[in-house]
Design an enzyme around this catalytic site. Sequence first.
Site, PDB file in Angstrom:
ATOM      1  N   GLU A   1       2.415   5.051  -4.133  1.00 25.39           N
ATOM      2  CA  GLU A   1       2.362   5.985  -5.268  1.00 25.39           C
ATOM      3  C   GLU A   1       3.714   6.662  -5.568  1.00 25.39           C
ATOM      4  O   GLU A   1       3.926   6.955  -6.760  1.00 25.39           O
ATOM      5  CB  GLU A   1       1.288   7.061  -5.002  1.00 25.39           C
ATOM      6  CG  GLU A   1      -0.135   6.532  -5.054  1.00 25.39           C
ATOM      7  CD  GLU A   1      -0.491   5.691  -3.832  1.00 25.39           C
ATOM      8  OE1 GLU A   1      -1.276   4.738  -3.977  1.00 25.39           O
ATOM      9  OE2 GLU A   1       0.047   5.965  -2.745  1.00 25.39           O
TER      10      GLU A   1
ATOM     11  N   ASP B   1       0.849  -1.186   0.000  1.00 28.93           N
ATOM     12  CA  ASP B   1       0.000   0.000   0.000  1.00 28.93           C
ATOM     13  C   ASP B   1       0.894   1.248   0.000  1.00 28.93           C
ATOM     14  O   ASP B   1       2.119   1.155   0.120  1.00 28.93           O
ATOM     15  CB  ASP B   1      -0.886  -0.038   1.247  1.00 28.93           C
ATOM     16  CG  ASP B   1      -2.112   0.855   1.153  1.00 28.93           C
ATOM     17  OD1 ASP B   1      -2.239   1.594   0.158  1.00 28.93           O
ATOM     18  OD2 ASP B   1      -2.931   0.821   2.080  1.00 28.93           O
TER      19      ASP B   1
ATOM     20  N   ASP C   1      -9.208   3.939  -1.628  1.00 30.89           N
ATOM     21  CA  ASP C   1      -9.997   4.348  -0.459  1.00 30.89           C
ATOM     22  C   ASP C   1     -11.362   4.882  -0.877  1.00 30.89           C
ATOM     23  O   ASP C   1     -11.612   6.095  -0.910  1.00 30.89           O
ATOM     24  CB  ASP C   1      -9.224   5.408   0.336  1.00 30.89           C
ATOM     25  CG  ASP C   1      -7.944   4.845   0.933  1.00 30.89           C
ATOM     26  OD1 ASP C   1      -7.865   3.622   1.111  1.00 30.89           O
ATOM     27  OD2 ASP C   1      -7.029   5.633   1.211  1.00 30.89           O
TER      28      ASP C   1
END
Length: 682
Positions: free
Chosen positions: A265, A262, A345
Amino acid sequence: VLGLGDKGGPLDRRGGTFVDWNTDAYHYQESTDPLYKSIPFLITLSADGYAVGVFVDDPGRATFDVGHRDPDALTVEGPSEPLDLYLIDGPTLADVVTRYTALTGRAPLPPRWALGYHQSRYSYASAAEVRAIARRLRAARIPADALWLDIDYQDRLRPFTVNTGAFPDFAGLVHDLKDMGFALIAITDLHVAAAPDQGYAPYDSGVAGDHFVYRADGSRYVGEVWPGPSVFPEFTRASTRRWWGDLYADFVRDGVAGFWNDMNEPAVFDSPTKTFPADVRHRIEEPGEPVRTATHAEVHNVYGMQNSRATAEGLARLRPDERPFVMTRATYAGGQRYAVTWTGDDSSTWNHLKLSIPMLLNLGMSGFAYAGADVGGFIGDPSPALLTRWIEVGAFLPIFRDHAAKGSARKEPWVDGPRQTAIRRRFIEARYRLLPYWYALADVQSRLGHPLVRPVFYDYPDALAAPCDASTAFLVGSALLVAPPPDLESPGRYRVCLPAGDWYDYWSGARVAGDAQATRDPEASGGGAARGRALELTPALERLPVFVRAGTVLPRQPLVESTAQVPTGALDLEVYVGPDCRGLLYDDDGHSLGYQRGEYRRQRVTCAPAGRGWRVTFEPADGAYTSWYRRVRVILHGWSARSATATWNGTPLRIVSGDTPQVGLARPDAGGTLEVQPRMLH
């Protein structure tokens, strides 16, 4: 215009402008852009069904104007000159997708348990809570295959550690869950706590191996994330990816089944851009390539993909005959070779449930066949009806994970009382009965690249001209059409347009009746008309309309509590008689790479009219694997006789006659022909 991965908005990208720049988009909405992934691949689809793919292979920031400023132009602006541009000719949408995935790679066959139901929360914060969730799932008779650990299982939120106060015997927990039929998935974010002289091995070994990124001034870059001040691996170096993959050794030894990358990015809390500053440099060091230094602007969109690559390759070294399971949030074109993904999310709203469907369909056509959305919505508190409907829809999507944010309401299937639990259980059970069909789709995807779920017009181009609101309808394979209400929370009636040909109701097995609806058929000479079928449906919370194409051989198995349990009884082959009747059976051990060595069982089944009856033909099975079932039960839908006869390769068999004739036979490894005819009465 389709593709671009998990962008927000409707399925058709036409009329929008989109930016590729991987972004931590917490609480994103329909118009939020950019999001977590950059997949610079588009497919243009004309009214007659002709498709052309456009792939711009550049991981820098790019902008796609899809008929926004000029309705007749697709304009791509990227940082590089010239752009690496691939045009992929059709003629069909499926042709383009198979060629694109041949170019960028196809998702490997996942472990079978990945196709089951997954339960997660941010966070299950102790071993006692994890055990309680596992026991409750089994006691409530809710099939499930995986439990997920979010960041709070870690010591001070540091990756590759365990909070031994809350998880005093981590290996014992993993072992006990495995005995109960659960795989355990652990999160391992890429931000390594900057913790010198504290005995934190990932930091110490990373510094010793010079594995972290630097600023242009030569100082090591430090940014604030969950553990506090953190450093970041340089995944553009082969040696760093190997170091990262080796960090999983202890977890693998403990038996952790899969991992979750996770925040990749990469997300950084104390940066005004929410990611690395522009002056971060990346050393690119690959075997056989010249060593060079790149700016973060060049590398940004592939950083998360290289993170998941490092994880997958590490697991492949540590468990060389096991299929790795990795989930990633950020990625780039081709990242499907290393990880499954999800839509990030999302929120507990009806709009986000509706939004997730086109996002997942476009991800599938962009190469990511294994993707899901957080069932129930990650942020916020779903109403009982919303959670129930989301579980119903999620049961027909590739990755089926219920997940919830810290501070939000509980979202486990049992939380809203017996009535809601019963409905949710029934749809999760439906997922498990269909696992042989899902697994056959996974086999086809690994070989040909077809997404597991796709738009209706992927297989039925006449649906392009259907006069119905198809914003929520989708296919699972080519055989199942799922048709949630287009306004998911509305009690109002709605129309479903079924493609040309006959269809059956999945739940009852009955042939569907409805108004014939003329739809354009691109395959017909001169643009002729095919006859589809339009249905008027009334939404009901306990029902999700699912239809089966006439001409389908659909495999279903007895119910199990998880894929670790071997089904008992026969494999059902539900034959929905009709033209071009076919199906595929595929099986292997579900976890190893033995299928790459021929240890699989693949068998094609067809059916065709035979006089007044039907003939079901089993081709000889291919591969060396022996499947779990010893018997097959063939069930004919759409053909009935008060009295009937059945033969297997000419030898009479016992048949149960009636509206749905049924015949049992031994597993037909060598192939053969089953024929069912009405009994001639004298």
